[in-house]
Design a protein around this motif. Structure first.
Motif, PDB file in Angstrom:
ATOM      1  N   LEU A 145      48.992  51.549  24.544  1.00  0.00           N
ATOM      2  CA  LEU A 145      49.260  52.813  25.238  1.00  0.00           C
ATOM      3  C   LEU A 145      49.007  52.688  26.740  1.00  0.00           C
ATOM      4  O   LEU A 145      49.779  53.180  27.563  1.00  0.00           O
ATOM      5  N   THR A 146      47.919  52.011  27.103  1.00  0.00           N
ATOM      6  CA  THR A 146      47.541  51.949  28.507  1.00  0.00           C
ATOM      7  C   THR A 146      48.145  50.741  29.224  1.00  0.00           C
ATOM      8  O   THR A 146      47.966  50.582  30.425  1.00  0.00           O
ATOM      9  N   GLY A 147      48.853  49.888  28.463  1.00  0.00           N
ATOM     10  CA  GLY A 147      49.426  48.705  29.096  1.00  0.00           C
ATOM     11  C   GLY A 147      48.421  47.600  29.343  1.00  0.00           C
ATOM     12  O   GLY A 147      48.730  46.590  29.961  1.00  0.00           O
ATOM     13  N   LEU A 148      47.203  47.792  28.872  1.00  0.00           N
ATOM     14  CA  LEU A 148      46.182  46.750  29.057  1.00  0.00           C
ATOM     15  C   LEU A 148      46.526  45.498  28.265  1.00  0.00           C
ATOM     16  O   LEU A 148      46.122  44.396  28.612  1.00  0.00           O
ATOM     17  N   LYS A 149      47.301  45.717  27.182  1.00  0.00           N
ATOM     18  CA  LYS A 149      47.692  44.600  26.338  1.00  0.00           C
ATOM     19  C   LYS A 149      48.454  43.561  27.160  1.00  0.00           C
ATOM     20  O   LYS A 149      48.157  42.373  27.074  1.00  0.00           O
ATOM     21  N   SER A 150      49.428  44.031  27.998  1.00  0.00           N
ATOM     22  CA  SER A 150      50.228  43.070  28.764  1.00  0.00           C
ATOM     23  C   SER A 150      49.341  42.328  29.764  1.00  0.00           C
ATOM     24  O   SER A 150      49.556  41.157  30.058  1.00  0.00           O
ATOM     25  N   LEU A 151      48.315  43.023  30.244  1.00  0.00           N
ATOM     26  CA  LEU A 151      47.353  42.390  31.149  1.00  0.00           C
ATOM     27  C   LEU A 151      46.624  41.256  30.416  1.00  0.00           C
ATOM     28  O   LEU A 151      46.453  40.148  30.937  1.00  0.00           O
ATOM     29  N   LEU A 152      46.202  41.555  29.174  1.00  0.00           N
ATOM     30  CA  LEU A 152      45.497  40.548  28.371  1.00  0.00           C
ATOM     31  C   LEU A 152      46.416  39.377  28.047  1.00  0.00           C
ATOM     32  O   LEU A 152      45.985  38.222  28.042  1.00  0.00           O
ATOM     33  N   ILE A 153      47.702  39.689  27.784  1.00  0.00           N
ATOM     34  CA  ILE A 153      48.654  38.612  27.484  1.00  0.00           C
ATOM     35  C   ILE A 153      48.804  37.710  28.701  1.00  0.00           C
ATOM     36  O   ILE A 153      48.787  36.470  28.585  1.00  0.00           O
ATOM     37  N   ALA A 154      48.916  38.338  29.871  1.00  0.00           N
ATOM     38  CA  ALA A 154      49.040  37.565  31.110  1.00  0.00           C
ATOM     39  C   ALA A 154      47.795  36.707  31.320  1.00  0.00           C
ATOM     40  O   ALA A 154      47.889  35.523  31.664  1.00  0.00           O
ATOM     41  N   ALA A 155      46.629  37.277  31.069  1.00  0.00           N
ATOM     42  CA  ALA A 155      45.381  36.531  31.237  1.00  0.00           C
ATOM     43  C   ALA A 155      45.328  35.370  30.258  1.00  0.00           C
ATOM     44  O   ALA A 155      44.895  34.268  30.599  1.00  0.00           O
ATOM     45  N   ASP A 156      45.796  35.619  29.041  1.00  0.00           N
ATOM     46  CA  ASP A 156      45.831  34.582  28.009  1.00  0.00           C
ATOM     47  C   ASP A 156      46.656  33.390  28.504  1.00  0.00           C
ATOM     48  O   ASP A 156      46.221  32.234  28.410  1.00  0.00           O
ATOM     49  N   LYS A 157      47.840  33.711  29.061  1.00  0.00           N
ATOM     50  CA  LYS A 157      48.710  32.634  29.555  1.00  0.00           C
ATOM     51  C   LYS A 157      48.064  31.914  30.741  1.00  0.00           C
ATOM     52  O   LYS A 157      48.053  30.696  30.813  1.00  0.00           O
TER      53      LYS A 157
END
Lengths: 316, 282
Positions: A145-157
């Motif tokens: 919902l907050t878009g934090l997921k995409s942030l975590l995905i980017a950090a993962d990469k």
């Protein structure tokens, strides 16, 4: 203080001993006996029943080489450090409440801080387990919902976490080895401890109004006030809470058992020493070995308790 | 409550940010509670479509509570039996014990006191293993008696410790007056000690009750028959076996909290005080 009594008086009052006998019996049977029995049985191969075989120090030497057991202490070390930081919200809450001018609000906020205790701790844990659920859990849906997921995905990469967070795949908080410890740390956010807040508040009580007035005159910022006035005054309470937290973290395993099961979750990443003892006794039937593991823990906790009693409680 | 008024800021405008921060933290802290309540009135499809907000009152699924009640109320009943008898038994025996230590210094009482104090120091971590074997030999496995006895014995040391200090503070004249009237020690306990130590007994009772209500490791290894499950084991059992209807599960969680909510409503002050003193327990 109770009065010393003469021999005659004691003889006359002999019935008074009946008052202590029940407690004494209970404590002897259900507290002293199990401890002595654990020491005794740590020298045996024992399945919890009548059959046992004396094996000397074999359980202890096995425990010393037990990778799972000592690895579990590493987990404890991580959790202790995390728990140190998790004390911050309680301290902040106590300071905020203390700085309020209205006595009535102070009282009601205290009540509200205690309010979460009406939910049994087990239920709170289960609700968090549900929050961690990959498909239905609130944590994943919050991150989406907050878009934090995409942030975590980017950090993962970027940092090469190895595909823990992937686009379009729900994150398995309790199913992914790398996420087990983060989950054990996140749970309970914002980590407000009712007991902690009340104890810190008790410590803050000793600060007089004039201290604040003097600080105001000097134009001190709120954070400086905390650093120079409040924090030094609650140091005793902070130390007390730190030691209690360390003891609690070292001997607790209910949390890990409920969230992750008796094996400490995927890859055993959430294994803690107490859980390993519990696991050996009740899932592997190695009661004698579990006793030996328990005695190691016993020794560590005893040291912490003595430190607590010697250096911390006396000052209170 | 010994909260004294502190004048931190001069203007009332300075108070607002503090209130805001407090409510923010409290709101997050109470989030699980809110989620439990609102999900308990939804079925799975409604919940998936709308995770965060409560559904409209006309869509509330009261049936969740019906199902949950059937499952969980027997467990709640068992827990009430264990926690109430455990708490009452513990405090009764602890009062007797504390009276023994506080009233006179009888021969051997110093040694006995040392035996109790030593237990405050000794960790009970390894006991769970051998307690299981002990209860097995005593034929108490798979009974509620085992849990009640453990609750009673587990609280002795702490309760006696607190109550002894309290009883020693009671003016000696009161005991002597009662003795003149020919009151036995038991009568003195009933008529002098208990009326004067209401709040402390209440505080200890809440702590004991909470501890017993929240316990799940001991019940888990002791109880085998589902008819005997306390909520601790009951919820673990539900978590494992039940097809996940989250609404029903949350309703069950709520029902498991009801007794604590009731106690909280009636004894708010004691609750707050009990938890402050609870840390001493270590």
């Amino acid at each position: 203080m109770s009065l010393p009594v003469s021999k005659q008086k004691a003889l006359y009052e002999w019935k008074l001993y009946f008052f202590i006998i029940p407690s004494l019996l209970l404590v002897a049977v259900f507290a002293y006996w199990p401890t002595l029995s654990a020491i005794y049985h740590s020298f045996f191969r024992w399945g919890g029943g009548d059959n046992k075989e004396f094996i000397g120090l074999a359980n202890f030497s096995r425990a010393l080489q037990d990778g799972v057991f000592w690895g579990a202490f590493l987990t404890i070390a991580i959790l202790v450090v995390a728990n140190l930081f998790k004390m911050i919200p309680s301290i902040a809450m106590a300071v905020l409440i203390h700085r309020l001018r209205s006595e009535r609000w102070q009282y009601w906020y205290r009540v509200l801080v205690v309010l979460p205790m009406i939910v049994p701790s087990l239920v709170t844990l289960f609700i968090w387990k549900f929050f961690f659920n990959p498909n239905m859990g609130a944590l994943n849906s919050f991150l989406d919902l907050t878009g934090l997921k995409s942030l975590l995905i980017a950090a993962d990469k970027a940092f090469g976490w190895g595909g823990v967070f992937l686009d379009g795949i729900p994150t398995a908080w309790l199913g992914e080895p790398a996420l087990v410890i983060p989950a054990l740390i996140i749970w309970g956010f914002p980590w407000l401890g009712a007991v902690g807040v009340l104890i810190f508040l008790a410590g803050l009580q000793s600060i007089g109004t004039e201290v604040y007035e003097a600080a105001d005159l000097d134009g001190v910022t709120p954070f400086q006030k905390f650093l120079h006035i409040e924090f030094p005054l609650i140091m005793t309470q902070v130390r007390l809470m730190v030691v209690l937290m360390m003891i609690g973290t070292l001997q607790g395993y209910g949390l890990q058992f409920l969230l992750l099961g008796e094996d400490g979750g995927p890859g055993g990443r959430g294994m803690v020493p107490g859980l390993w003892m519990f696991n050996r006794a009740f899932f592997a039937g190695e009661f004698g070995y579990a006793c030996a593991l328990g005695l190691f823990l016993f020794a560590f906790i005893l040291v912490l308790t003595m430190i607590n009693n010697k250096f911390i409680r006396v000052e209170k | 409550m010994s909260a004294q008024t502190q004048s931190v800021g001069k203007k009332s405008g300075r108070e607002f940010p503090k209130h805001l921060a407090i409510w923010l933290i409290l709101g997050l802290e109470l989030l699980p509670f809110y989620m439990m309540l609102q999900i308990s009135l939804k079925d799975n499809p409604t919940f998936i479509a709308n995770t965060w907000l409560p559904s409209l009152p006309r869509d509330w699924v009261w049936g969740n509570f019906l199902h949950a009640g059937k499952l969980i109320l027997p467990f709640v009943a068992n827990s009430i039996v264990v926690s109430v008898s455990g708490t009452v038994g513990c405090l009764f025996l602890a009062l007797l014990g504390a009276y023994f230590f506080a009233r006179y210094r009888m021969p051997f009482s110093q040694i006995l006191w040392g035996l109790f104090l030593l237990l405050m120091l000794l960790p009970g971590i390894a006991n769970i293993v051998t307690l299981f074997a002990l209860l097995k030999t005593m034929n108490l496995l798979n009974t509620l008696w085992a849990l009640i006895i453990l609750a009673i014995s587990g609280g002795q040391v702490f309760c006696i410790y607190v109550l002894r200090n309290f009883i020693e503070e009671i003016p000696r004249d009161l005991f002597e007056a009662a003795e003149m009237d020919g009151a036995s020690h038991f009568a003195q306990l009933l008529n002098v000690v208990i009326p004067m130590s209401g709040p402390i007994i209440g505080t200890l009772a809440i702590l004991q009750f909470l501890g017993s209500w929240n316990d799940f490791l001991m019940p888990l290894i002791i109880l085998r028959d589902p008819e005997l499950f306390t909520i601790g084991v009951g919820l673990i059992y539900l978590d494992g076996e039940y097809v996940k209807q989250w609404g029903q599960i949350m309703a069950a969680f709520f029902l498991a909290s009801v007794p604590l909510i009731i106690i909280f409503l009636f004894t708010m002050k004691l609750f707050v005080r009990g938890l402050s003193s609870g840390a001493v327990k270590g």
